[in-house]
Design an enzyme around this catalytic site. Structure first.
Site, mmCIF file in Angstrom:
data_model
loop_
_atom_site.group_PDB
_atom_site.id
_atom_site.type_symbol
_atom_site.label_atom_id
_atom_site.label_comp_id
_atom_site.label_asym_id
_atom_site.label_seq_id
_atom_site.Cartn_x
_atom_site.Cartn_y
_atom_site.Cartn_z
ATOM 1 N N ILE A 1 0.131 3.856 12.475
ATOM 2 C CA ILE A 1 1.630 4.050 13.006
ATOM 3 C C ILE A 1 2.463 3.161 12.149
ATOM 4 O O ILE A 1 1.973 1.803 11.857
ATOM 5 C CB ILE A 1 1.788 3.742 14.395
ATOM 6 C CG1 ILE A 1 0.912 4.695 15.513
ATOM 7 C CG2 ILE A 1 3.353 3.563 14.834
ATOM 8 C CD1 ILE A 1 0.891 4.102 16.833
ATOM 9 N N HIS B 1 2.102 -1.979 4.789
ATOM 10 C CA HIS B 1 0.756 -1.918 5.308
ATOM 11 C C HIS B 1 0.442 -0.269 5.538
ATOM 12 O O HIS B 1 -0.625 0.221 5.472
ATOM 13 C CB HIS B 1 0.592 -2.691 6.348
ATOM 14 C CG HIS B 1 -0.747 -2.670 6.837
ATOM 15 N ND1 HIS B 1 -1.217 -2.206 7.871
ATOM 16 C CD2 HIS B 1 -1.942 -3.250 6.318
ATOM 17 C CE1 HIS B 1 -2.674 -2.374 8.197
ATOM 18 N NE2 HIS B 1 -2.981 -2.936 7.031
ATOM 19 N N LEU C 1 -9.196 2.603 8.024
ATOM 20 C CA LEU C 1 -9.512 2.338 6.753
ATOM 21 C C LEU C 1 -11.003 1.944 6.372
ATOM 22 O O LEU C 1 -11.484 2.335 5.435
ATOM 23 C CB LEU C 1 -8.760 0.871 6.014
ATOM 24 C CG LEU C 1 -8.554 0.647 4.611
ATOM 25 C CD1 LEU C 1 -8.206 1.938 3.791
ATOM 26 C CD2 LEU C 1 -7.780 -0.471 4.326
ATOM 27 N N ARG D 1 0.581 14.728 19.272
ATOM 28 C CA ARG D 1 -0.400 15.436 18.238
ATOM 29 C C ARG D 1 -1.759 15.448 18.584
ATOM 30 O O ARG D 1 -2.602 16.121 18.354
ATOM 31 C CB ARG D 1 -0.347 14.951 16.790
ATOM 32 C CG ARG D 1 1.149 15.375 16.178
ATOM 33 C CD ARG D 1 1.487 14.244 14.898
ATOM 34 N NE ARG D 1 2.518 14.805 14.378
ATOM 35 C CZ ARG D 1 3.833 14.978 14.832
ATOM 36 N NH1 ARG D 1 4.066 14.160 16.009
ATOM 37 N NH2 ARG D 1 4.779 15.257 14.131
#
Length: 154
Positions: free
Chosen positions: A78, A84, A47, A123
């Site tokens: 995750i 959240h 963030l 990934r």
């Protein structure tokens, strides 16, 4: 006219070290393969990435600041048991997209939003998904397009 060497800033949200290491490795390998320069700033979570990129861009327009041609955003979010996850993933993406559009900034998006750590690892790994490398390549491609379309370097 000799074109300036490309200089990128990687901003990584380092909340999951092993995954972050792979994202960063992929990004730096892609940048080095292109012969570009880069700096890395580490923050504690995804963030913070849009805010730091905005500050770096503003600082680059000051006499003592470093001018970057583009930015690579790397991080991992995750899913947990609360809302959240959605807040962090969505607001990080929105913040980066808003910056890119409003300021015409080339930003490679390498922030993973996944359900579990195994998905993030597959990934992030350079040998598998290489999302860090893909983000760096997308940024480099956008820099080329910016120079072509707008005639701008830094």
């Amino acid at each position: 006219m000799v074109e300036d060497k490309i200089r990128l800033l990687i901003v990584e949200g380092r909340s999951h070290s092993g995954i972050s290491d792979e994202l960063l490795r992929g990004a730096t390998q892609a940048i080095e393969a292109r012969g570009a320069d880069y700096d890395v700033i580490t923050v504690s979570n995804a963030l913070q990435i849009p805010t730091v990129i905005a500050m770096a861009e503003d600082a680059g327009h000051r006499p003592v600041g470093v001018r970057y041609d583009g930015y690579v955003a790397l991080g991992v979010v995750i899913r947990g048991e609360t809302y959240h996850f959605e807040l962090v993933a969505n607001e990080t993406a929105r913040g980066l997209q808003d910056l890119g559009v409003a300021k015409r900034l080339p930003i490679g998006f390498g922030v993973l939003a996944v359900d579990e750590e195994a998905q993030a690892l597959s990934r992030a790994r350079v040998s598998e998904g290489d999302r860090g490398g893909a983000a760096a390549k997308a940024c480099l491609e956008t820099i080329g397009l910016k120079r072509q379309l707008l005639g701008q370097a830094r």
